[in-house]
Scaffold this motif. Sequence first.
Motif, PDB file in Angstrom:
ATOM      1  N   ALA A 169       0.831  -1.205   0.000  1.00  0.00           N
ATOM      2  CA  ALA A 169       0.000   0.000   0.000  1.00  0.00           C
ATOM      3  C   ALA A 169       0.871   1.263   0.000  1.00  0.00           C
ATOM      4  O   ALA A 169       2.074   1.225   0.239  1.00  0.00           O
ATOM      5  CB  ALA A 169      -0.925  -0.008   1.215  1.00  0.00           C
ATOM      6  N   THR A 170       0.215   2.396  -0.247  1.00  0.00           N
ATOM      7  CA  THR A 170       0.882   3.699  -0.251  1.00  0.00           C
ATOM      8  C   THR A 170       0.832   4.298   1.149  1.00  0.00           C
ATOM      9  O   THR A 170      -0.263   4.514   1.689  1.00  0.00           O
ATOM     10  CB  THR A 170       0.187   4.644  -1.252  1.00  0.00           C
ATOM     11  N   THR A 228      -1.027   6.760  -9.243  1.00  0.00           N
ATOM     12  CA  THR A 228      -0.992   5.311  -9.415  1.00  0.00           C
ATOM     13  C   THR A 228      -1.721   4.539  -8.323  1.00  0.00           C
ATOM     14  O   THR A 228      -1.805   3.308  -8.386  1.00  0.00           O
ATOM     15  CB  THR A 228       0.463   4.822  -9.463  1.00  0.00           C
ATOM     16  N   ASP A 229      -2.257   5.224  -7.322  1.00  0.00           N
ATOM     17  CA  ASP A 229      -2.946   4.513  -6.248  1.00  0.00           C
ATOM     18  C   ASP A 229      -4.071   5.375  -5.685  1.00  0.00           C
ATOM     19  O   ASP A 229      -3.957   6.611  -5.625  1.00  0.00           O
ATOM     20  CB  ASP A 229      -1.964   4.146  -5.127  1.00  0.00           C
ATOM     21  N   SER A 240       1.089   7.216   2.395  1.00  0.00           N
ATOM     22  CA  SER A 240       0.327   8.453   2.575  1.00  0.00           C
ATOM     23  C   SER A 240      -1.179   8.240   2.560  1.00  0.00           C
ATOM     24  O   SER A 240      -1.937   9.121   2.956  1.00  0.00           O
ATOM     25  CB  SER A 240       0.700   9.464   1.479  1.00  0.00           C
ATOM     26  N   GLY A 254      -1.391  -1.910  -4.023  1.00  0.00           N
ATOM     27  CA  GLY A 254      -2.254  -0.750  -3.840  1.00  0.00           C
ATOM     28  C   GLY A 254      -2.881  -0.715  -2.462  1.00  0.00           C
ATOM     29  O   GLY A 254      -2.815  -1.680  -1.690  1.00  0.00           O
ATOM     30  N   THR A 255      -3.490   0.429  -2.151  1.00  0.00           N
ATOM     31  CA  THR A 255      -4.154   0.627  -0.866  1.00  0.00           C
ATOM     32  C   THR A 255      -5.581   0.108  -1.007  1.00  0.00           C
ATOM     33  O   THR A 255      -6.522   0.852  -1.253  1.00  0.00           O
ATOM     34  CB  THR A 255      -4.124   2.113  -0.472  1.00  0.00           C
TER      35      THR A 255
END
Length: 580
Positions: free
Chosen positions: A402-403, A470-471, A405, A486-487
Amino acid sequence: MTFKPAKWPRKLRSQEWFGGSSRDNIYHRGWMKNQGFPHDLFDGRPVIGILNTWSELNPCNAHLNALAEKVKNGIYEAGGFPVEVPVFSVSESAFRPTAMMFRNIAAMSIEEQMRGQPMDGCVLLVGCDKTTPSLLMAAASTDLPSIVVTGGPMLNGYFRGERVGSGTHLWKFSEAVKAGEMSPAEFAEAEASMSRSAGSCNTMGTASTMASMAEALGMALSGNAAIPAVDSRRRVMAQLSGRRIVQMVKDDLKPSDILTREAFENAIRTNAAIGGSTNAVIHLLAIAGRVGIDLTLDDWDRLGRDVPTIVNLMPSGKYLMEEFFYAGGLPVVLKRLGEAGLLNKDALTVSGETAWEQVKDVVNHNEDVILPVERALTQSGGVVVLKGNLAPNGAVLKPSAATPSLMVHRGRAVVFEDIDDYKAKINDPDLDIDETCVMVLKNCGPKGYPGMAEVGNMGLPPKVLKKGITDMVRISDARMSGTAFGTVCLHTSPEAAVGGPLAIVQNGDFIQLDVPNRRLHLEVSDEEIARRQALWTPRIAPPDSGYAKLHHSHVMGADTGADLDFMLGCRGAPVGKDSH
């Protein structure tokens, strides 16, 4: 754990078919002899079923026949009688509507083959991601001595000098085409580099994860998980496993001796350390249910929370399974967990040794692939279990993919009622969405899709991708491929198809994701949620025939493993009366 082997020789269950001189014994032996088996093979030696999931429509498993021959050699060498048995083979790459729908029928059919045929022990010959759990579920239900041999991962793919991870780069390249960063012709050219040898996904996708889970559970010989499919050492592993299963039968070393709570704890922590697939959650819950271990989502969150992700493999990192094997593979990871006090060292394995005895002397040959703890991909790996009014029974998220942020995020819901609604809307330039929104996909859970397809990692809309984004936060009751990233909040339970809170989310609602506090919250009052649920009606009519009807009627929620409710518990493999 102390294991006391059974006394040998002893009468085996296969002798109910083949031992003695009765009409029934002669009937069973006589038919078998039409294959040219000598009489002395029926003299009381262990009969070992090689449960082979080979299929040309299951590309990950299409090379297993060659491995089966090596397993046979090992069984013969150890004084056993090998019999190869084709079993239900579930392919993620070809089965529709989704391979997950057929994991349970595979487990059920294979269990009955084990129960109803003269096998004293079994080699579980697996590859693609659903074959491993389905055969382990069957073995847990029958409790016959069993050992896992996986087909191994593909070799690295390369496209224009870049490593290509199966699955992972499919998603990346597909998004790049939608963003205008890659041409369709280049995408087609890359296709040839994605699968350049026999074997399963070369990323830490679900197939490699479940191979690692089998080894961490103690159900495969040490080192089995990572050997590439085409490496000669994969064939050696198959032959050694064939030898070992004969001794396991003689010792009466059964799955129930190995699949203890301590073994499942080891597997959960291992999944965190390797950055394993979220699909492992569902599969391990189902296997635990078959053997009678009370494993829950809370165990996943509690045990994995403080485990750093130290395996630098796609989709979380940059390397592939080939490098993981060269670095030392899963034994190095288990040793690291043991040194950190995160391994139940006395857990028994199919080798007859404990988990720690097998790995205590292994060496890490590449600390950029299997990282030191201080350079971990994330210090808090594992699978996060989220709860809240949107997921009362839980949802899961993989932090290592996941990202950072987006781990605390509040956004406006953009709702897709099912996968067809998503496909119809996602490329529309007039879709009211931006990168701050939360994408919500409904009706893709165990009952909804049906079968719970790997569609939770919804591709982003082109209008967002073209900004370089991108996410985004995505929420669904679906699964996602272990190769994806991905988140993404998955397995939301109860699912929308049974009227869970996900079903009543509307466009414009605000949703809060708070990973540190394990919270997934719909900003709608309890009264409004109750009002909407009172008005809710199912969107999808239940199937009225065939396995689909059986599945829909009896499949349980993702939070308990999505098994069929009547298949729980170890039922054993009693020898029934011969009817001939």
